[in-house]
Motif scaffolding. Structure first.
Motif, PDB file in Angstrom:
ATOM      1  N   PHE A  27       0.887  -1.152   0.000  1.00  0.00           N
ATOM      2  CA  PHE A  27       0.000   0.000   0.000  1.00  0.00           C
ATOM      3  C   PHE A  27       0.928   1.204   0.000  1.00  0.00           C
ATOM      4  CE2 PHE A  27      -3.474   2.265   2.753  1.00  0.00           C
ATOM      5  CZ  PHE A  27      -3.717   3.137   1.701  1.00  0.00           C
ATOM      6  N   ASP A  79      -1.859  -1.144  -5.583  1.00  0.00           N
ATOM      7  CA  ASP A  79      -2.835  -0.760  -4.561  1.00  0.00           C
ATOM      8  C   ASP A  79      -3.506   0.554  -4.986  1.00  0.00           C
ATOM      9  OD1 ASP A  79      -4.230  -0.485  -2.081  1.00  0.00           O
ATOM     10  OD2 ASP A  79      -2.657  -1.621  -1.079  1.00  0.00           O
ATOM     11  N   ILE A  80      -4.414   1.060  -4.164  1.00  0.00           N
ATOM     12  CA  ILE A  80      -5.287   2.163  -4.586  1.00  0.00           C
ATOM     13  C   ILE A  80      -4.583   3.416  -5.115  1.00  0.00           C
ATOM     14  CG2 ILE A  80      -7.307   1.519  -3.243  1.00  0.00           C
ATOM     15  CD1 ILE A  80      -6.381   3.399  -1.026  1.00  0.00           C
ATOM     16  N   TRP A 122     -12.438   4.772   0.833  1.00  0.00           N
ATOM     17  CA  TRP A 122     -11.204   5.472   0.413  1.00  0.00           C
ATOM     18  C   TRP A 122     -11.461   6.704  -0.466  1.00  0.00           C
ATOM     19  CZ3 TRP A 122      -7.481   4.456   3.500  1.00  0.00           C
ATOM     20  CH2 TRP A 122      -7.188   3.145   3.927  1.00  0.00           C
ATOM     21  N   TRP A 139      -7.355  -7.875  -7.564  1.00  0.00           N
ATOM     22  CA  TRP A 139      -7.772  -8.200  -6.194  1.00  0.00           C
ATOM     23  C   TRP A 139      -8.910  -7.263  -5.838  1.00  0.00           C
ATOM     24  CZ3 TRP A 139      -4.674  -5.598  -1.840  1.00  0.00           C
ATOM     25  CH2 TRP A 139      -3.770  -4.655  -2.321  1.00  0.00           C
ATOM     26  N   ASP A 171     -11.331  -5.561  -3.052  1.00  0.00           N
ATOM     27  CA  ASP A 171     -11.161  -5.202  -1.642  1.00  0.00           C
ATOM     28  C   ASP A 171     -12.355  -4.397  -1.124  1.00  0.00           C
ATOM     29  OD1 ASP A 171      -9.898  -5.052   0.805  1.00  0.00           O
ATOM     30  OD2 ASP A 171      -8.699  -3.299   0.274  1.00  0.00           O
ATOM     31  N   ARG A 197     -11.102 -10.026  -0.591  1.00  0.00           N
ATOM     32  CA  ARG A 197     -10.961 -10.017   0.863  1.00  0.00           C
ATOM     33  C   ARG A 197     -12.176 -10.672   1.516  1.00  0.00           C
ATOM     34  NH1 ARG A 197      -9.661  -4.578   4.201  1.00  0.00           N
ATOM     35  NH2 ARG A 197     -11.906  -4.282   4.057  1.00  0.00           N
ATOM     36  N   TRP A 254      -7.653 -13.626   0.106  1.00  0.00           N
ATOM     37  CA  TRP A 254      -6.553 -13.422   1.038  1.00  0.00           C
ATOM     38  C   TRP A 254      -7.180 -12.987   2.354  1.00  0.00           C
ATOM     39  CZ3 TRP A 254      -8.060  -8.735  -0.865  1.00  0.00           C
ATOM     40  CH2 TRP A 254      -7.736  -7.585  -0.159  1.00  0.00           C
ATOM     41  N   ASP A 287      -6.005  -7.719   6.670  1.00  0.00           N
ATOM     42  CA  ASP A 287      -4.962  -6.899   7.293  1.00  0.00           C
ATOM     43  C   ASP A 287      -4.385  -7.499   8.574  1.00  0.00           C
ATOM     44  OD1 ASP A 287      -5.634  -5.329   5.200  1.00  0.00           O
ATOM     45  OD2 ASP A 287      -6.637  -3.777   6.378  1.00  0.00           O
ATOM     46  N   PHE A 299       0.792  -7.312   7.189  1.00  0.00           N
ATOM     47  CA  PHE A 299       0.355  -6.028   6.616  1.00  0.00           C
ATOM     48  C   PHE A 299       0.731  -4.866   7.539  1.00  0.00           C
ATOM     49  CE2 PHE A 299      -3.097  -2.842   6.013  1.00  0.00           C
ATOM     50  CZ  PHE A 299      -2.826  -2.503   4.704  1.00  0.00           C
ATOM     51  N   HIS A 339       2.839  -8.516   1.174  1.00  0.00           N
ATOM     52  CA  HIS A 339       2.099  -7.247   1.127  1.00  0.00           C
ATOM     53  C   HIS A 339       2.231  -6.534   2.462  1.00  0.00           C
ATOM     54  CE1 HIS A 339      -0.874  -4.273   0.128  1.00  0.00           C
ATOM     55  NE2 HIS A 339      -1.828  -4.752   0.902  1.00  0.00           N
TER      56      HIS A 339
HETATM   57  C1  GLC Z   1      -7.272  -2.531   2.899  1.00  0.00           C
HETATM   58  C2  GLC Z   1      -6.701  -3.817   2.353  1.00  0.00           C
HETATM   59  C3  GLC Z   1      -5.215  -3.679   2.166  1.00  0.00           C
HETATM   60  C4  GLC Z   1      -4.925  -2.493   1.248  1.00  0.00           C
HETATM   61  C5  GLC Z   1      -5.561  -1.231   1.798  1.00  0.00           C
HETATM   62  C6  GLC Z   1      -5.451  -0.060   0.820  1.00  0.00           C
HETATM   63  O1  GLC Z   1      -6.805  -2.294   4.178  1.00  0.00           O
HETATM   64  O2  GLC Z   1      -6.998  -4.911   3.169  1.00  0.00           O
HETATM   65  O3  GLC Z   1      -4.666  -4.847   1.642  1.00  0.00           O
HETATM   66  O4  GLC Z   1      -3.560  -2.314   1.124  1.00  0.00           O
HETATM   67  O5  GLC Z   1      -6.937  -1.434   2.051  1.00  0.00           O
HETATM   68  O6  GLC Z   1      -6.089  -0.349  -0.376  1.00  0.00           O
END
Ligand code: GLC
Length: 650
Positions: free
Chosen positions: A169, A197-198, A271, A305, A307, A397, A410, A413, A446, A471
């Motif tokens: 992340f 990741d995001i 997010w 993935w 989430d 997730r 998976w 966290d 994590f 990760h």
């Molecule tokens: C959530 C996910 C994690 C990811 C984060 C940001 O906490 O479980 O894997 O990195 O969001 O997207």
């Protein structure tokens, strides 16, 4: 033998695809019907083990615990936390006459299993509408296989998904990804994929790239492919409310989002800020969401993935919550339990405030909560099946039994602790019992800072889990395998994954084709190993005994019959290990495992990624005579027994 007992008018979960004969009444439980719930009870004998429940806290033998199926976004993976991200309502009672039960309801279910020494199993379902599957078999293992058969063939990933992946992340630019690829390559450590990741997104919007950082994502993906590395973007459940954005506009126009009591779309802060949740319980909405992945497949991406699909809600239109994630984290730390309880109350209120249109049936989200993530995986998987003519990587997730047909999982966290390495060891057989074969944890943890030793030991375990992904979170110490000084040990441990590829791929595909488990408790095959939870059987030939203790350079291993001890330190060294207890030395730069008597283990040549895999150049270890090797091009959907050939020891 499996039978289905129907109570009331259950919601369709599609968890079970096999045709199952109907029974009249429950055989192995007593049942109390209350106004709004069904409560099942069954006495336990002193030595009975209780397995199942997939992704939950506690041990593999669930006795002594209380577990609540209510999918929750939580980083608190401790025994005081009854709910993680998934609901896998399947238990097996391994007594004189082993039997299992799958409580197929998306509603909340509380399991108390010899809780506080009650001597009974209680399954309290917060609904009167339920499909209950009762399964009888000669052993706990048979009962699990019967459930896996009933669920239907599990998801088949491409070969490259069995490679090693790096994630973090915080990777945000092509330079970040290139640095990871270079870091691995320059240190001679294999790598197959890097997760995005995001931060690749534009304002955390699904189906977007930050154009300033990624002006040409297709060219970037192709450049990375040229280096033998795939990019695996994350996709979150909520669609950002952003007038003008085509995905948002289409969703609104099609009415594809979950609705409030008053008919408007429900809004939740995740997010990207305020979002709407796609109504994954609705077929048209699922199809619409699945189509969006064209955005990625058109640009050469073929792994994802999913989430935040419990669904996670940071705050909502009803509950003010705390909008700034850092402030929220600070509050959590300062006011721990009180904040947690408040948050739980707010979530329940949110979940009770929006609705699904399950193809004509209006359902309150709270009552079908546990199905949401599974249906997101289904939407994605069915979409990708239409968009691509070959297999793709997908893991989620949140999940519910049945979702294992559509993708992997998976376990969310976790943190960089030895306890969470052991939790990973316990999760794997339990997930397999519930039909989730493609699974793994965040290797190295994590949250928190991983040490060199913990990462090496964790990798040495993850070598055997189908999903092997390192990760970590934002603001944690670097966790790439080349970040801890001398890389020799990492090269060896990750290198082993690639040398075992012929075996891991074959065993996974055979397990999938034959409704079997890929990882199982040792006691499923060797009853005398009962209660040993830190050793596992991986496929048909291997027993592992990972080191899960800090500072340990040896561990005690129970060898249930004469086996071959294999020590890998860059080369394979075999010695015999007789039945009984052994203290086995395991250096930090090696992996020790066992090949069962009468079995063979095919191993390949050292390679840098799955693209270099050569199924013709194999060596066979162990004292068996034949091995069933599964091979194909790693992408075809034609996965059948015809792809299995018998290798004979020379
Ligand atoms: C959530 C996910 C994690 C990811 C984060 C940001 O906490 O479980 O894997 O990195 O969001 O997207």
């Amino acid at each position: 033998m499996i039978t289905k007992i129907v109570f009331g008018d259950p919601v369709r979960t599609d968890a079970v695809t096999a045709r199952v004969p109907k029974g009249e009444k429950v055989k192995n439980f007593s049942l109390t019907r209350e106004e709004k719930r069904l409560v099942f009870r069954c006495p336990l004998k002193a030595g009975d083990a209780v397995y199942g429940l997939g992704e939950t806290m506690g041990r593999v033998n669930k006795r002594g615990g209380r577990y609540i199926s209510f999918n929750t976004d939580t980083a608190d993976h401790t025994d005081s936390n009854p709910s993680l991200y998934a609901s896998h309502n399947f238990i097996v009672i391994d007594g004189e006459r082993p039997f299992g039960a799958f409580f197929d309801t998306p509603a909340k279910v509380t399991f108390e299993i010899d809780y506080m020494g009650s001597g009974e199993v209680v399954a309290d379902c917060e609904t009167c509408d339920l499909n209950l599957y009762e399964i009888e078999g000669g052993s706990a293992y048979e009962v699990c296989r019967e459930l896996i058969r009933a669920v239907g063939r599990c998801y088949l990933p491409p070969l490259w998904a069995f490679g090693y992946g790096q994630s973090r992340f915080g990777y945000a630019s092509p330079e970040d990804f290139r640095a990871v690829a270079d870091g691995y390559k320059n240190n001679g450590i294999p790598l197959d994929y890097i997760c995005m990741d995001i931060d690749y997104m534009d304002g955390y919007r699904d189906f977007s790239f930050n154009e300033r950082s990624f002006p040409d994502p297709a060219a970037f993906a192709s450049d990375m492919r040229g280096r033998g590395i795939r990019l695996v973007p994350i996709v979150d459940a909520g669609i950002k409310i952003e007038p003008g954005d085509p995905v948002y506009e289409e969703g609104v126009k099609g009415g594809y989002f979950c609705k409030n009591r008053d008919g408007g779309f429900f809004s939740a802060g995740v997010w990207p800020g305020m979002t709407h949740f796609p109504d994954f319980l609705n077929t048209s909405a699922r199809e619409w969401f699945g189509r969006q992945y064209k955005f990625y497949t058109d640009r050469g991406f073929e792994g994802f993935w999913n989430d935040m699909n419990e669904p996670a809600i940071f705050y909502s239109e009803y509950t003010k919550g705390l909008k700034n994630p850092l402030y929220r984290l600070a509050m959590d730390i300062l006011f721990g339990k009180r904040r947690k309880e408040k948050k739980e109350r707010e979530l329940v209120r949110d979940y009770k405030s929006f609705f699904h249109d399950a193809d004509g049936r209006r359902l309150r989200h709270y009552d079908v909560h546990n199905l949401f993530g599974a249906m997101m995986t289904r939407a994605t998987s069915e979409g990708l099946e239409r968009l691509l003519d070959h297999r793709f990587m997908l893991f989620s997730r949140s999940s519910f039994i049945g979702a294992g047909r559509y993708g992997g999982v998976w376990t969310g966290d976790n943190s960089s602790t030895w306890e969470h390495l052991m939790l990973n060891v316990r999760h794997m057989p339990s997930l397999n019992m519930c039909g989730f074969l493609f699974s793994g944890a965040d290797t190295g943890g994590f949250g928190g800072n991983c040490t060199r030793e913990l990462l090496l030991r964790w990798l040495a375990f993850s070598v055997f889990t189908p999903l092997m992904r390192n990760h970590t979170s934002k603001f944690t110490r670097n966790q790439e395998a080349y970040s801890f000084g001398d890389t020799d040990a990492f090269r060896k441990v990750i290198g082993l994954r690639y040398r075992l590829l012929p075996y891991i791929y074959s065993e996974y595909m055979k397990a999938a084709l034959r409704s079997d488990m890929y990882i199982k408790p040792v006691e499923f095959v060797y009853p005398e190993a009962k209660g040993i939870e830190d050793q596992l059987l991986v496929g048909d030939s291997i027993m592992i005994a990972p080191v899960v203790t800090e500072g340990a350079l040896s561990r005690n291993v129970f060898v249930p019959e004469d086996m071959t001890l294999v020590r890998y330190d860059g080369g394979f060294k075999c010695e015999s290990a007789s039945r009984g207890w052994h203290t086995v030395g395991v250096g930090l730069d090696e992996v020790v495992f066992f090949v069962r008597r009468g079995k063979l283990l095919p191993v390949g040549k050292p390679i840098m990624n799955t693209g270099e895999y050569d199924a013709a150049a194999l060596e066979l270890l162990g004292d068996g005579e034949t091995y069933e090797l599964y091979t194909d091009d790693g992408l075809t959907r034609e996965c059948t027994e015809a792809n299995i050939r018998l290798l004979k020891k020379a």
